[in-house]
Enzyme design. Structure first.
Site, PDB file in Angstrom:
ATOM      1  N   ARG A  95      99.709   3.888  17.349  1.00 20.65           N
ATOM      2  CA  ARG A  95      98.617   4.029  16.386  1.00 20.65           C
ATOM      3  C   ARG A  95      99.180   3.895  14.968  1.00 20.65           C
ATOM      4  O   ARG A  95     100.374   4.091  14.741  1.00 20.65           O
ATOM      5  CB  ARG A  95      97.882   5.340  16.581  1.00 20.65           C
ATOM      6  N   GLU A 136      84.262   6.140  19.568  1.00 17.27           N
ATOM      7  CA  GLU A 136      83.341   7.227  19.873  1.00 17.27           C
ATOM      8  C   GLU A 136      82.501   7.435  18.620  1.00 17.27           C
ATOM      9  O   GLU A 136      83.061   7.605  17.525  1.00 17.27           O
ATOM     10  CB  GLU A 136      84.121   8.498  20.216  1.00 17.27           C
ATOM     11  N   LYS A 189      89.499  12.155  12.970  1.00 19.31           N
ATOM     12  CA  LYS A 189      88.093  12.244  12.554  1.00 19.31           C
ATOM     13  C   LYS A 189      87.670  13.696  12.348  1.00 19.31           C
ATOM     14  O   LYS A 189      86.827  13.989  11.504  1.00 19.31           O
ATOM     15  CB  LYS A 189      87.207  11.570  13.602  1.00 19.31           C
TER      16      LYS A 189
HETATM   17  P1  ATP Z   1      90.101  10.739  16.563  1.00 23.66           P
HETATM   18  O1  ATP Z   1      91.127  11.288  17.515  1.00 23.66           O
HETATM   19  O2  ATP Z   1      90.422  10.910  15.138  1.00 23.66           O
HETATM   20  O3  ATP Z   1      88.689  11.139  16.895  1.00 23.66           O
HETATM   21  P2  ATP Z   1      89.981   8.486  18.183  1.00 23.66           P
HETATM   22  O4  ATP Z   1      91.229   7.802  18.526  1.00 23.66           O
HETATM   23  O5  ATP Z   1      89.441   9.412  19.208  1.00 23.66           O
HETATM   24  O6  ATP Z   1      90.162   9.171  16.793  1.00 23.66           O
HETATM   25  P3  ATP Z   1      88.016   6.546  18.750  1.00 23.66           P
HETATM   26  O7  ATP Z   1      86.697   6.377  18.153  1.00 23.66           O
HETATM   27  O8  ATP Z   1      88.113   7.025  20.139  1.00 23.66           O
HETATM   28  O9  ATP Z   1      88.836   7.485  17.780  1.00 23.66           O
HETATM   29  O10 ATP Z   1      88.875   5.218  18.568  1.00 23.66           O
HETATM   30  C1  ATP Z   1      88.403   3.936  18.902  1.00 23.66           C
HETATM   31  C2  ATP Z   1      89.588   3.045  19.090  1.00 23.66           C
HETATM   32  O11 ATP Z   1      90.381   3.001  17.915  1.00 23.66           O
HETATM   33  C3  ATP Z   1      90.477   3.553  20.212  1.00 23.66           C
HETATM   34  O12 ATP Z   1      90.846   2.457  21.017  1.00 23.66           O
HETATM   35  C4  ATP Z   1      91.651   4.136  19.492  1.00 23.66           C
HETATM   36  O13 ATP Z   1      92.808   4.038  20.253  1.00 23.66           O
HETATM   37  C5  ATP Z   1      91.725   3.297  18.217  1.00 23.66           C
HETATM   38  N1  ATP Z   1      92.339   4.058  17.139  1.00 23.66           N
HETATM   39  C6  ATP Z   1      91.967   5.255  16.653  1.00 23.66           C
HETATM   40  N2  ATP Z   1      92.809   5.683  15.697  1.00 23.66           N
HETATM   41  C7  ATP Z   1      93.747   4.711  15.549  1.00 23.66           C
HETATM   42  C8  ATP Z   1      94.898   4.554  14.718  1.00 23.66           C
HETATM   43  N3  ATP Z   1      95.264   5.489  13.827  1.00 23.66           N
HETATM   44  N4  ATP Z   1      95.623   3.433  14.851  1.00 23.66           N
HETATM   45  C9  ATP Z   1      95.267   2.489  15.731  1.00 23.66           C
HETATM   46  N5  ATP Z   1      94.215   2.566  16.538  1.00 23.66           N
HETATM   47  C10 ATP Z   1      93.449   3.662  16.467  1.00 23.66           C
HETATM   48 MG    MG Z   2      88.966   8.834  21.184  1.00 25.53          MG
END
Ligand code: ATP
Ligand code: MG
Length: 554
Positions: free
Chosen positions: A258, A34, A268
Site C-alpha cells: 500500500r 468500501e 478512513k
Molecule cells: P481503510 O482501511 O482506511 O478503510 P481500506 O483499505 O479498507 O481503507 P477500501 O475502500 O477497502 O479501503 O479500499 C479499496 C481498495 O483500495 C482496496 O483494494 C485497497 O487495497 C486499496 N487501498 C486502500 N488504501 C490503499 C493504499 N494506502 N495504497 C494502495 N491501495 C490502497
Molecule cells: Mg477495506
C-alpha cells in the site's frame, strides 16, 4: 509522460498469463472500495494500477462497491467515489455492488453447508476467540462443529429469517482448527446484524464477512486479476479455498504494498475523525490527502497519475515523501499555469520622481515556459505600488539583491528603481518606502546600461484588487502520526492554515476562472477555492515554487 519503464511485477504476471492463453488472454480487474469514506491518494494508487492494467492489456475494470457492512456505509460516499474515479481520468466497464450478490452468496453458503463445509456456531465472540488457540497451539472444536447438515441448513435459514438477535449465532467454514494460518481456523462467513442497508434496505439481517464476499464477488464477475494490498496475503489461501470448494470461476488474488505518505494519515477511520471533530473543513479540506481535498487544493489528475507512476508497484511497504507529490504538481503547473502578480504581505512603495496621477500600461507573457509565451496580458503602473515587505531590507545583508536604501532592483516588466528612504510608525514598523525610478530602464526598451541582479513583483495601489489567500502547510508535525505514542491528533500542526484576508492582486486576476491554475510570481501556484465568489475571491495555494522544507530543515 514518464520515460519507458520496466514492467512491474503484476504486469509481468499478466503478460505470462496472456502468453499462456489463460482466460483466453482476457484481463478483467476491479476496484473495490468500501463506501464508508472518501477516496484518498492511496486509493489513487490502487485505481491507477487496476485501471492501468486494463488499459495496457486491452481489458476492462469494474467499479465494485464492497458494501457488505451496512452500518458505516452511505450513498454520499458512493457518489463521491464515482466522482473521484472519473476525475482521475478512468472509466469503469460496470458499476457493481457486492450487495447485489447477497442472494447468490447465500446460495453459495447453503451449498457449503450441504457439502459439510460450513456450520452454525452459537458461541460468543470471546468463546470463539479462545477456542481458536494461538499460533503455536491448535484450536479446539466445540459441540456446534459436529452439527448435522440438516440442522445447519435449518438454523442458517432461521438466521436469515430473523429469528435470532445480533451476535446469537454465526456461520463458520469448517476448515482446519490446527492450521498454522489463523485465518483458516474455521473463519466466520456470516454474522447476524439487524441493520438497515443503504441499498438492500431491511431485506437482510445476516451479512457476509469480507472473506466470504470478496472472492465470490470476484468469481461472479469473472475477474481475472484481483489486485489488493499486502495485508490480504494471509487471506489468500481462504480466497482460493472458497473458490475451489464452490467450483466457481478461478479468480486469482495478487498483493502489492500500500502507499504510505509522510506527514499525513490515510486510514478512513482517522480521516473521518478529522472531519467529524472539525479539525478540518470537511473531507475535501485542501490539507486532506483525499482525492477531493487534493482537487480543491489545485492538484490535477495528470499530476496524481504521474505520482502513482513514479512510486511504482512494490512488494514491500515503505514511506513515500510528500515532496514527490509536490514535485509532480509543480512540474505539471509550470507548463500550464499563467503567471500573475500578487502581493501577499504588502508595504507601500512611492516612486518620488514619477509624476502624480500618471498611469502606464505594461504587459507580460502569460507563461514564459510555453513556446509562444501563451499570449500576454496588460497591467497598469503608477506612482504608488504595493511590494512584498520582505523585498526591502532596512539594513541589507550581504548578497541581498532586492531593495534597500541605495540598492537597485527591477520591478517586473517595468523599471529599475533605487531605494531612497523609508517611514516607520511608532512601533518601528516600516509603513512606506521611497525610491526613484530610472526612466531609460523601461522593460523591452532598456537603454540605461544598468545591470541589476534582482527582480521583484508589484501591484499598482490605485488599480489593485483584493483577494483572500490561503496558504497551507502539512497537516501533521511528524512523519508518521499514526505510529506515535498517544492520539494521532496530538500531532496536528497548529499552523497548517494561514489566511491572508487582504492580498493585493493585479487587476486581471479578478477574471480568474475556477479550476484554472495560476502562478503568483515568486509565491507559488494557486487555484480558486470552491467558496470563492466574484465579490470575494479566495485563492488556495496548491504548492510553493520551490521546496521550502528542504531549506528550513536543520
Ligand atoms: P481503510 O482501511 O482506511 O478503510 P481500506 O483499505 O479498507 O481503507 P477500501 O475502500 O477497502 O479501503 O479500499 C479499496 C481498495 O483500495 C482496496 O483494494 C485497497 O487495497 C486499496 N487501498 C486502500 N488504501 C490503499 C493504499 N494506502 N495504497 C494502495 N491501495 C490502497
Ligand atoms: Mg477495506
Amino acid at each position: 509522460m514518464s520515460e519507458e519503464r520496466s514492467l512491474n511485477f503484476i504486469e509481468e504476471i499478466v503478460e505470462e498469463d496472456i502468453a499462456a492463453g489463460k482466460n483466453e488472454g482476457r484481463v478483467l480487474t476491479r476496484f473495490p472500495p468500501e463506501p464508508n469514506g472518501y477516496l484518498h491518494i492511496g486509493h489513487a494508487k490502487s485505481i491507477c494500477l487496476n485501471f492501468g492494467l486494463a488499459k495496457k492489456y486491452n481489458g476492462a475494470t469494474n467499479l465494485r462497491f464492497d458494501d457488505t457492512n451496512p452500518v458505516k456505509e452511505d450513498v454520499e460516499y458512493v457518489d463521491s467515489i464515482k466522482d473521484d474515479v472519473r476525475w482521475l481520468g478512468f472509466n469503469w466497464a460496470n458499476e457493481l455492488y457486492a450487495s447485489d450478490y447477497f442472494d447468490k452468496l447465500y446460495e453459495f453458503a447453503v451449498e457449503l453447508i450441504k457439502k459439510g463445509l460450513a456450520y452454525v456456531d452459537d458461541s460468543t465472540p470471546a468463546e470463539i476467540a479462545a477456542q481458536k488457540g494461538t499460533p503455536t497451539e491448535p484450536g479446539t472444536p466445540n459441540q456446534y462443529r459436529s452439527r448435522s447438515i440438516i440442522e445447519n441448513l435449518e438454523l442458517f435459514a432461521e438466521m436469515k429469517a430473523g429469528k435470532y438477535p445480533d451476535g446469537a449465532k454465526v456461520l463458520r467454514a469448517k476448515l482446519d482448527l490446527a492450521a498454522p494460518n489463523m485465518h483458516l481456523r474455521d473463519p466466520l462467513m456470516y454474522r447476524i446484524k439487524h441493520a438497515h442497508h443503504h441499498r438492500t434496505g431491511d431485506k437482510w439481517c445476516i451479512y457476509p464477512m469480507y472473506d466470504f464476499a470478496h472472492g465470490q464477488s470476484d468469481a461472479i464477475e469473472q475477474i481475472t486479476h484481483s489486485v489488493c494490498t499486502l495485508e490480504f496475503v494471509p487471506h489468500r489461501p481462504l480466497y482460493d479455498w472458497f473458490i475451489n470448494k464452490l467450483n466457481i470461476f478461478p479468480s486469482k488474488q495478487y498483493e502489492f504494498a500500500r502507499l504510505n505518505l509522510n506527514y499525513t494519515v490515510m486510514s478512513k477511520r482517522k480521516l473521518l475523525q478529522l472531519v467529524e471533530e472539525k479539525h478540518v473543513d470537511g473531507w475535501d479540506d485542501p490539507r486532506m490527502p483525499t482525492i477531493s481535498g487534493l482537487r480543491r487544493r489545485g492538484y490535477t489528475p495528470a499530476s496524481i497519475r504521474e505520482f502513482c507512476e513514479r512510486i511504482g508497484v512494490a512488494k514491500r511497504e515503505n514511506m513515500i515523501d510528500v515532496g514527490l507529490l509536490e514535485f509532480c504538481i509543480r512540474e505539471d503547473l509550470n507548463k500550464t499555469a499563467w503567471r500573475r502578480m500578487a502581493v501577499l504581505d504588502p508595504v507601500k512603495l512611492v516612486i518620488t520622481n514619477y509624476p502624480e496621477g500618471q498611469t502606464e500600461i505594461f504587459s507580460g507573457e502569460n507563461n514564459p515556459e510555453a513556446e509562444d509565451g501563451d499570449g500576454s496580458r496588460e497591467f497598469p503602473f503608477s506612482r504608488e505600488l504595493w511590494i512584498e515587505r520582505d523585498d526591502f531590507m532596512e539594513v541589507p545583508a550581504k548578497k541581498y539583491f532586492r531593495l534597500g536604501v541605495g540598492l537597485m532592483v527591477r520591478l517586473k516588466n517595468a523599471y529599475i528603481i533605487k531605494g531612497e528612504d523609508f517611514v516607520k510608525d511608532a512601533d518601528g514598523n516600516i509603513t512606506e518606502i521611497h525610491c526613484s525610478y530610472i526612466p531609460e530602464s523601461r522593460s523591452g526598451n532598456d537603454t540605461s546600461g544598468i545591470n541589476v541582479k534582482g527582480t521583484i513583483h508589484w501591484v499598482s495601489v490605485a488599480h489593485a484588487k483584493t483577494a483572500e489567500v490561503r496558504l497551507y502547510d502539512r497537516l501533521f508535525k511528524v512523519e508518521d502520526p499514526g505510529n506515535e505514542d498517544g492520539d494521532f491528533k496530538d500531532y496536528i500542526n497548529p499552523d497548517s492554515l494561514q489566511i491572508i484576508p487582504n492580498a493585493y492582486i493585479e487587476p486581471d486576476l479578478a477574471n480568474a476562472v475556477s479550476g484554472t491554475p495560476v502562478q503568483f510570481m515568486r509565491k507559488g501556484y494557486f487555484t480558486l477555492d470552491k467558496y470563492s465568489i466574484p465579490d470575494k475571491l479566495i485563492f488556495n495555494r496548491t504548492v510553493t515554487l520551490k521546496d521550502g522544507w528542504a531549506k528550513k530543515g536543520s
